[in-house]
Design a protein around this motif. Structure first.
Motif, PDB file in Angstrom:
ATOM      1  N   ARG A 170       0.632   7.326  -1.462  1.00  8.79           N
ATOM      2  CA  ARG A 170      -0.229   8.182  -2.274  1.00  8.79           C
ATOM      3  C   ARG A 170      -1.242   7.325  -3.029  1.00  8.79           C
ATOM      4  O   ARG A 170      -0.871   6.350  -3.689  1.00  8.79           O
ATOM      5  CB  ARG A 170       0.612   9.001  -3.262  1.00  8.79           C
ATOM      6  CG  ARG A 170       1.638   9.892  -2.563  1.00  8.79           C
ATOM      7  CD  ARG A 170       2.527  10.614  -3.561  1.00  8.79           C
ATOM      8  NE  ARG A 170       3.558  11.384  -2.880  1.00  8.79           N
ATOM      9  CZ  ARG A 170       4.522  12.056  -3.500  1.00  8.79           C
ATOM     10  NH1 ARG A 170       4.585  12.030  -4.834  1.00  8.79           N
ATOM     11  NH2 ARG A 170       5.421  12.733  -2.808  1.00  8.79           N
ATOM     12  N   SER A 171      -2.482   7.735  -2.959  1.00  8.65           N
ATOM     13  CA  SER A 171      -3.539   6.949  -3.589  1.00  8.65           C
ATOM     14  C   SER A 171      -3.434   6.960  -5.113  1.00  8.65           C
ATOM     15  O   SER A 171      -3.791   5.992  -5.779  1.00  8.65           O
ATOM     16  CB  SER A 171      -4.916   7.475  -3.173  1.00  8.65           C
ATOM     17  OG  SER A 171      -5.055   8.849  -3.515  1.00  8.65           O
ATOM     18  N   ASN A 172      -2.899   8.068  -5.695  1.00 10.74           N
ATOM     19  CA  ASN A 172      -2.765   8.125  -7.148  1.00 10.74           C
ATOM     20  C   ASN A 172      -1.487   7.453  -7.652  1.00 10.74           C
ATOM     21  O   ASN A 172      -1.289   7.329  -8.853  1.00 10.74           O
ATOM     22  CB  ASN A 172      -2.803   9.576  -7.647  1.00 10.74           C
ATOM     23  CG  ASN A 172      -1.723  10.450  -7.013  1.00 10.74           C
ATOM     24  OD1 ASN A 172      -0.844   9.956  -6.296  1.00 10.74           O
ATOM     25  ND2 ASN A 172      -1.797  11.743  -7.264  1.00 10.74           N
ATOM     26  N   LYS A 230       0.858  -1.176   0.000  1.00  9.90           N
ATOM     27  CA  LYS A 230       0.000   0.000   0.000  1.00  9.90           C
ATOM     28  C   LYS A 230       0.899   1.232   0.000  1.00  9.90           C
ATOM     29  O   LYS A 230       1.594   1.510   0.976  1.00  9.90           O
ATOM     30  CB  LYS A 230      -0.918   0.014   1.226  1.00  9.90           C
ATOM     31  CG  LYS A 230      -1.935   1.149   1.210  1.00  9.90           C
ATOM     32  CD  LYS A 230      -2.888   1.069   2.383  1.00  9.90           C
ATOM     33  CE  LYS A 230      -3.909   2.199   2.322  1.00  9.90           C
ATOM     34  NZ  LYS A 230      -4.858   2.140   3.477  1.00  9.90           N
TER      35      LYS A 230
END
Length: 320
Positions: A9-11, A6
């Motif tokens: 940063r989500s992007n 994981k």
């Protein structure tokens, strides 16, 4: 038993001079011992030559080895034991090591038809010879580092053009030749990948009514194979400028949003290149348009007029 990565940063977008941060999440039904937890960062340019592009003979010799960009392995944890349940193991890795500016050339992430620039991070929990190691991988996105970005917005470079029956290299309908037409305008030839493609177009004269005006965006991928160059041209976007016959002398604006996922800054590397070009297509009303409602921009028809312009995509300016 499973592990996953994981990222922070989500992007999943990072720059080469930044640190890749995240967590390795282990979900175990029982505790296990391991011989070390390693993290591998791998980036490469993958080149593929299709038979239809380079011919049958070239396709046999078209297996081009991937061009390595970065390949680095770091140890996150030494040998030890992971308890049962969910365990989070943080990590932080600098993508581009200092002093290797000339050694590691980071290109932006790109997925094309024949050229693919990809970056992967792989986590592995080594368990020795008697047990199968646990591993997982995830792709992250690389964008140009801030130091290489221009400090001021790029001023668009405009190219002036005109389209007449005399500028066409393909056969035209007799009525188009006799009636004549003239379309003039200007369009941007260099812009940032985040800025729109702008310009304007004016139909000065046309003896035949116009059905539509479209602008096509093409991606041109070239690969060097020995002493030959295999080129693949792909249409990635079509934008309609006008629908139906337009008033003569009226200036029409050109405003095209570039598809960010399908474009990247223009690249001229040794064994490969990625370029872009635009084509302005004027379709005239005739009986032929009724027989061929679907138009292939790669195949000029007798009822259309075409002009092709090279588009240079640059890095975006630093946004403050």
């Amino acid at each position: 038993m499973s592990i996953e990565i994981k990222l922070s940063r989500s992007n999943r977008i990072y720059r080469p001079n930044e640190s890749l941060e995240g967590k390795i999440i282990a979900n175990l039904s029982s505790s296990i011992s391991h011989q070390g937890i390693r993290l591998t960062i791998n980036g490469s340019v993958n080149l593929q030559v299709r038979g239809g592009t380079a011919g049958v003979i070239e396709s046999f010799y078209g297996v081009v080895k991937p061009i390595p960009i970065v390949n680095r392995t770091v140890t996150v944890q030494p040998s030890g034991r992971i308890a049962s349940g969910v365990t989070e193991i943080p990590f932080s890795v600098i993508l581009k090591e200092r002093g290797k500016d000339d050694m590691e050339k980071f290109y932006e992430t790109f997925h094309g038809t024949d050229i693919s620039i990809q970056y992967l991070v792989t986590a592995e929990v080594a368990r020795g010879y008697l047990h199968k190691s646990l591993s997982t991988a995830v792709e992250f996105i690389i964008e140009s580092e801030k130091d290489s970005l221009p400090q001021e917005p790029i001023s668009p470079e405009m190219v002036f053009f005109y389209i007449t029956q005399d500028t066409q290299k393909h056969p035209l309908l007799p009525e188009l030749k006799s009636g004549g037409f003239r379309i003039s305008g200007k369009v941007c030839s260099q812009c940032s990948v985040l800025d729109p493609l702008i310009g304007e177009l004016t139909v000065e004269a046309s003896g035949i009514p116009i059905q539509s005006i479209d602008i096509h965006l093409f991606r041109v991928e070239s690969i060097l194979i020995g002493d030959k160059i295999a080129t693949e041209t792909t249409s990635i976007q079509t934008t309609q400028i006008a629908d139906g016959d337009v008033c003569r002398g009226l200036t029409l604006p050109i405003y095209v949003i570039l598809p960010r996922l399908l474009t990247c800054p223009t690249i001229f590397a040794g064994p490969f290149s990625i370029e872009f070009k635009t084509t302005i297509v004027i379709t005239f009303k005739s009986e032929q348009t009724k027989k061929h409602p679907k138009y292939d921009p790669k195949t000029p028809r007798s009822y259309v007029s075409i002009i092709c312009l090279i588009l240079y995509l640059d890095l975006p300016a630093v946004r403050i």
